[in-house]
Write a protein that holds these residues in place. Structure first.
Motif, short mmCIF file in Angstrom:
data_model
loop_
_atom_site.label_atom_id
_atom_site.label_comp_id
_atom_site.label_asym_id
_atom_site.label_seq_id
_atom_site.Cartn_x
_atom_site.Cartn_y
_atom_site.Cartn_z
N GLY A 61 34.06 81.48 -41.75
CA GLY A 61 34.80 81.53 -40.49
C GLY A 61 34.20 82.52 -39.51
N LEU A 62 34.56 82.31 -38.24
CA LEU A 62 34.06 83.21 -37.20
C LEU A 62 35.12 83.39 -36.13
CD1 LEU A 62 31.31 81.26 -35.16
CD2 LEU A 62 33.08 80.18 -36.53
N TYR A 67 32.17 87.70 -34.69
CA TYR A 67 32.13 88.15 -36.07
C TYR A 67 32.19 86.92 -36.99
CZ TYR A 67 33.12 92.80 -34.23
OH TYR A 67 33.05 94.00 -33.53
N VAL A 68 31.36 86.91 -38.03
CA VAL A 68 31.30 85.78 -38.95
C VAL A 68 31.31 86.28 -40.38
CG1 VAL A 68 28.77 85.73 -38.79
CG2 VAL A 68 29.98 83.71 -39.60
N THR A 71 29.46 89.85 -40.64
CA THR A 71 28.33 90.11 -39.75
C THR A 71 28.78 90.05 -38.30
OG1 THR A 71 26.65 89.32 -41.29
CG2 THR A 71 26.11 89.18 -38.95
N LYS A 72 28.31 90.99 -37.50
CA LYS A 72 28.60 91.01 -36.06
C LYS A 72 27.39 90.50 -35.29
CE LYS A 72 28.63 94.97 -33.77
NZ LYS A 72 29.07 96.27 -33.19
N ILE A 73 27.65 89.64 -34.31
CA ILE A 73 26.60 89.13 -33.43
C ILE A 73 26.83 89.74 -32.05
CG2 ILE A 73 25.53 87.06 -32.46
CD1 ILE A 73 26.82 85.51 -34.80
N GLU A 74 25.90 90.56 -31.61
CA GLU A 74 26.03 91.28 -30.34
C GLU A 74 24.72 91.23 -29.58
OE1 GLU A 74 27.41 95.69 -28.65
OE2 GLU A 74 26.93 95.42 -30.79
N ASN A 75 24.76 90.65 -28.37
CA ASN A 75 23.58 90.59 -27.51
C ASN A 75 22.37 90.00 -28.23
OD1 ASN A 75 25.00 91.83 -25.37
ND2 ASN A 75 24.54 93.87 -26.19
N GLY A 76 22.62 88.94 -28.99
CA GLY A 76 21.52 88.26 -29.66
C GLY A 76 21.05 88.91 -30.94
N LYS A 77 21.69 89.99 -31.35
CA LYS A 77 21.31 90.68 -32.58
C LYS A 77 22.43 90.58 -33.61
CE LYS A 77 18.36 94.04 -30.18
NZ LYS A 77 18.09 95.49 -29.95
#
Length: 438
Positions: free
Chosen positions: A41-42, A51-52, A83-89
């Motif tokens: 899930g995300l 967040y995933v 895992t956090k996805i922030e600004n492509g990272k």
């Protein structure tokens, strides 16, 4: 779920069935995260980042029998993560979460969903996918099958509610005991959970008080079901008719609920994955009213894994695959259902493979966890450039053209890698939940 019909381990009239014109869309997507381990899930956090959950790859610890009773055991490790996805990272901001999986890292159960409450506090749902009686006995203390409240700053968490133990103690649907929590919704001060293994919808207060079943989901009776060929390897060998056996005119299959969303009408909408033999067009979207009455909101889908409403009241449904599991085609679909019942396929195949979850961003884009059934191959996609294309009318609205694979397919695909370019994994392995009731 019944022992003889274990499968996914992870909806009375179809309002869109005769709604006239339906539509498809031409859409493209960008990959915003890659290399995830059995992505689940995300959700967007209060900081605007995505967040995933990652169910992990199990480990070298103690093991529990698989839900179906067939094949390798599921062994424990602490490879689950958020895992956090922030600004492509991408950054794993919560690690060491419990995980069980087959020796090759497939069939994983672990962190399956994440949601944030109105104050920004996160909650994570941990799957399990086996008989709860084996959890404490074989694995010792673990948070598999529970809801936890994490602290990303300290890489720690607290247990909020034990969903698997509730199934062990109460078994609301009266079938064989099994638990695999898959979908999480926050509704005010309540946490609402779909347990694919127990075939029920539950709620508990955010403080962990008053855990109870809201409703259970019925078995489906299939007429003239289509089974895999008798010489086809299967994780449900007892259910595949032999060559000399008279074809079955009726067959009872498990519901396998997979996710929950709340509509503007206050009802809970629950997607259905379905059990073996994963009938094409056999999955439904159920509506559960305030009176706990269960009705079918829409049908004609195949192996649904997630639902999400947008601010305009459109309901987005995610198909894990568009054909029966045992056929080995894992192209999935994102389908939008308008409030008037009109259905639009936003994306089908073309790189969308065995997707496990979706969410709607503040930008209106649809974000999907792709290839959610495999270690190291999971992705997060952003679907964009959606353009509607009229399609012919259909009595079923959008007929599901998909379905996932059964557990044996993953290993078979590895052996036949010269012919198939990617490993595909079964519904049992994705959700470990036709481990539903074991």
């Amino acid at each position: 779920m019944k022992l003889k019909q274990l499968t996914i381990t992870f909806l009375a009239f179809c309002v869109a069935a005769f709604s006239g014109m339906k539509a498809a869309s031409a859409a493209s997507f960008s990959v915003i995260a890659d290399g995830l381990n059995n992505a689940g899930g995300l959700s967007f956090g209060p900081d605007g980042n995505l967040y995933v959950t990652e169910a992990g790859i199990g480990g070298n610890g103690a093991c529990v029998p698989p839900a179906s009773g067939q094949g390798d055991s599921l062994c424990y490790g602490t490879s689950g993560a958020v895992t956090k996805i922030e600004n492509g990272k991408t950054e794993r901001i919560l690690t060491g979460l419990p995980s069980i999986a087959l020796p090759d890292g497939t069939g994983a159960a672990g962190p399956r969903d994440i949601k944030f409450d109105a104050t920004g506090k996160p909650y994570v749902l941990i799957g399990y996918g086996a008989n709860p009686a084996f959890r404490d006995r074989n694995l010792g203390y673990t948070d598999l099958g529970k809801i936890i409240a994490p602290d990303f700053n300290t890489n720690s968490w607290k247990s909020v509610a034990d969903i698997a133990n509730y199934e062990l103690a109460n078994n609301p649907d009266g079938g064989d005991v099994g638990s695999n929590p898959l979908g999480l919704l926050i509704d005010g001060n309540k946490l609402v959970v779909v347990d694919a293994g127990a075939n029920d919808l539950l709620s508990v207060n955010t403080n962990g008080i008053n855990l109870q079943a809201i409703t259970t989901f019925p078995q489906d009776i299939l007429t003239n079901p289509i089974f895999p060929p008798s010489d086809t390897p299967s994780n449900e060998p007892a259910q595949v008719p032999s060559q000399n056996e008279t074809p079955r005119s009726q067959f009872a299959t498990q519901p396998v609920p997979s996710s929950v969303a709340k509509g503007a009408d206050g009802g809970y909408y629950v997607s259905q994955f379905t059990g073996f033999p994963f009938p094409e067009g056999g999955a439904k979207i159920y509506r559960v009213g305030a009176d706990r009455k269960l009705t079918v909101y829409a049908d004609g889908f195949t192996q649904l894994t997630d639902l999400e409403f947008d601010p305009e009241g459109n309901l987005y449904a995610l198909q894990y695959a568009n054909q029966s599991a045992w056929k080995g085609n894992f192209d999935g679909s994102v389908i939008k259902i308008a409030p008037d019942g009109t259905r639009t396929t936003l994306l089908s195949g073309n790189g969308l493979e065995s997707p496990s979850a979706l969410t709607i961003g503040a930008d209106g884009a649809v974000y999907v966890t792709n290839r959610g059934d495999r270690p190291g191959g999971g992705q997060v996609l952003r679907i964009e450039n959606i353009k509607s294309i009229p399609e012919p009318d259909s009595a079923f609205g959008v007929l599901a053209i998909g379905i996932l694979g059964v557990a044996w397919l993953h290993k078979k695909h590895r052996r036949d890698s010269s012919r198939l370019y990617k490993i595909k994994i079964s519904p049992n392995k994705l959700f470990n939940s036709q481990s539903p009731k074991v």
